[in-house]
Design a protein around this motif. Structure first.
Motif, PDB file in Angstrom:
ATOM      1  N   LEU A  10     -23.564 -35.002 -59.415  1.00  9.90           N
ATOM      2  CA  LEU A  10     -22.768 -34.453 -58.323  1.00  9.90           C
ATOM      3  C   LEU A  10     -21.620 -33.606 -58.865  1.00  9.90           C
ATOM      4  N   LEU A  11     -20.935 -34.121 -59.876  1.00 12.00           N
ATOM      5  CA  LEU A  11     -19.833 -33.354 -60.475  1.00 12.00           C
ATOM      6  C   LEU A  11     -20.343 -32.057 -61.098  1.00 12.00           C
ATOM      7  N   GLY A  12     -21.453 -32.139 -61.807  1.00 14.88           N
ATOM      8  CA  GLY A  12     -22.029 -30.943 -62.412  1.00 14.88           C
ATOM      9  C   GLY A  12     -22.472 -29.933 -61.375  1.00 14.88           C
ATOM     10  N   ILE A  46     -21.060 -26.083 -60.904  1.00 14.06           N
ATOM     11  CA  ILE A  46     -21.914 -24.888 -60.906  1.00 14.06           C
ATOM     12  C   ILE A  46     -21.772 -24.119 -59.596  1.00 14.06           C
ATOM     13  N   ARG A  47     -21.704 -24.815 -58.471  1.00 16.77           N
ATOM     14  CA  ARG A  47     -21.531 -24.132 -57.187  1.00 16.77           C
ATOM     15  C   ARG A  47     -20.184 -23.431 -57.097  1.00 16.77           C
ATOM     16  N   SER A  48     -19.130 -24.053 -57.654  1.00 14.48           N
ATOM     17  CA  SER A  48     -17.821 -23.398 -57.628  1.00 14.48           C
ATOM     18  C   SER A  48     -17.817 -22.165 -58.520  1.00 14.48           C
ATOM     19  N   LEU A  49     -18.529 -22.229 -59.660  1.00 13.59           N
ATOM     20  CA  LEU A  49     -18.636 -21.032 -60.507  1.00 13.59           C
ATOM     21  C   LEU A  49     -19.343 -19.903 -59.761  1.00 13.59           C
ATOM     22  N   LYS A  50     -20.428 -20.241 -59.061  1.00 14.26           N
ATOM     23  CA  LYS A  50     -21.142 -19.220 -58.293  1.00 14.26           C
ATOM     24  C   LYS A  50     -20.259 -18.638 -57.199  1.00 14.26           C
ATOM     25  N   VAL A 106     -17.742 -16.294 -59.142  1.00 14.20           N
ATOM     26  CA  VAL A 106     -18.287 -15.170 -59.904  1.00 14.20           C
ATOM     27  C   VAL A 106     -18.819 -14.071 -58.994  1.00 14.20           C
ATOM     28  N   LEU A 107     -19.524 -14.417 -57.935  1.00 14.55           N
ATOM     29  CA  LEU A 107     -20.114 -13.388 -57.075  1.00 14.55           C
ATOM     30  C   LEU A 107     -19.070 -12.443 -56.470  1.00 14.55           C
ATOM     31  N   PRO A 108     -18.011 -12.948 -55.840  1.00 14.38           N
ATOM     32  CA  PRO A 108     -17.004 -12.007 -55.332  1.00 14.38           C
ATOM     33  C   PRO A 108     -16.290 -11.243 -56.447  1.00 14.38           C
TER      34      PRO A 108
END
Length: 152
Positions: free
Chosen positions: A58-60, A64-68, A71-73
């Motif tokens: 869950l932490l991982g 990864i979702r927060s990085l995405k 990074v996209l914006p």
């Protein structure tokens, strides 16, 4: 009162994070790899390993979702700003031509690598027919009874 002429740099982080950010990222990556390898060799009889793995997963996943999400914006804004700067400088024609050329070159390289891979590994595969009475595998998206998102 006298003021000092020496300017202090702003502090980015604390401790090793502030002084050596690249080294700290590499160190934390190695720690994460070590924890992952250690958990793969952890042999217990009860459910504690599964619970631990779900929480670490869950932490991982959140990381990864927060990085995405960041990074996209960031990439989009940088591309827009670069295009605006090129338009201001009047270099859009040369940069656009170079971009299209690089696209065609990389597409050609990818096509050649794909064809060579097919030719190299062609002998490892054989053509055959599927059995008529075999049960097809179904994949569906949604929540199953176990709480997984992808179920068979």
């Amino acid at each position: 009162k006298t003021s000092s002429t020496k300017r202090e740099d702003p502090v980015i982080g604390c401790g090793i994070l502030g002084k050596y950010p690249v080294l700290s990222v590499l160190l934390f990556a190695l720690v994460g790899i070590g924890i992952g390898v250690g958990l793969s060799f952890w042999k217990v009889e009860d459910e504690s390993k599964n619970i631990t793995l779900k929480w670490l997963g869950l932490l991982g996943d959140l990381f990864i979702r927060s990085l995405k999400a960041v990074v996209l914006p960031l990439v989009f804004v940088n591309v827009v700003l670069s295009i605006v700067d090129m338009i201001k400088l009047g270099r859009t024609g040369s940069v656009a031509g170079l971009t299209v050329l690089m696209y065609f070159i990389t597409t050609l390289i990818a096509s050649v690598v794909g064809l060579l891979s097919i030719l190299c590994f062609q002998g490892l595969f054989q053509a055959g027919n599927f059995e008529e009475d075999a049960v097809p595998q179904l994949v569906q998206f949604g929540c199953s009874d176990n709480g997984y998102y992808l179920t068979e």
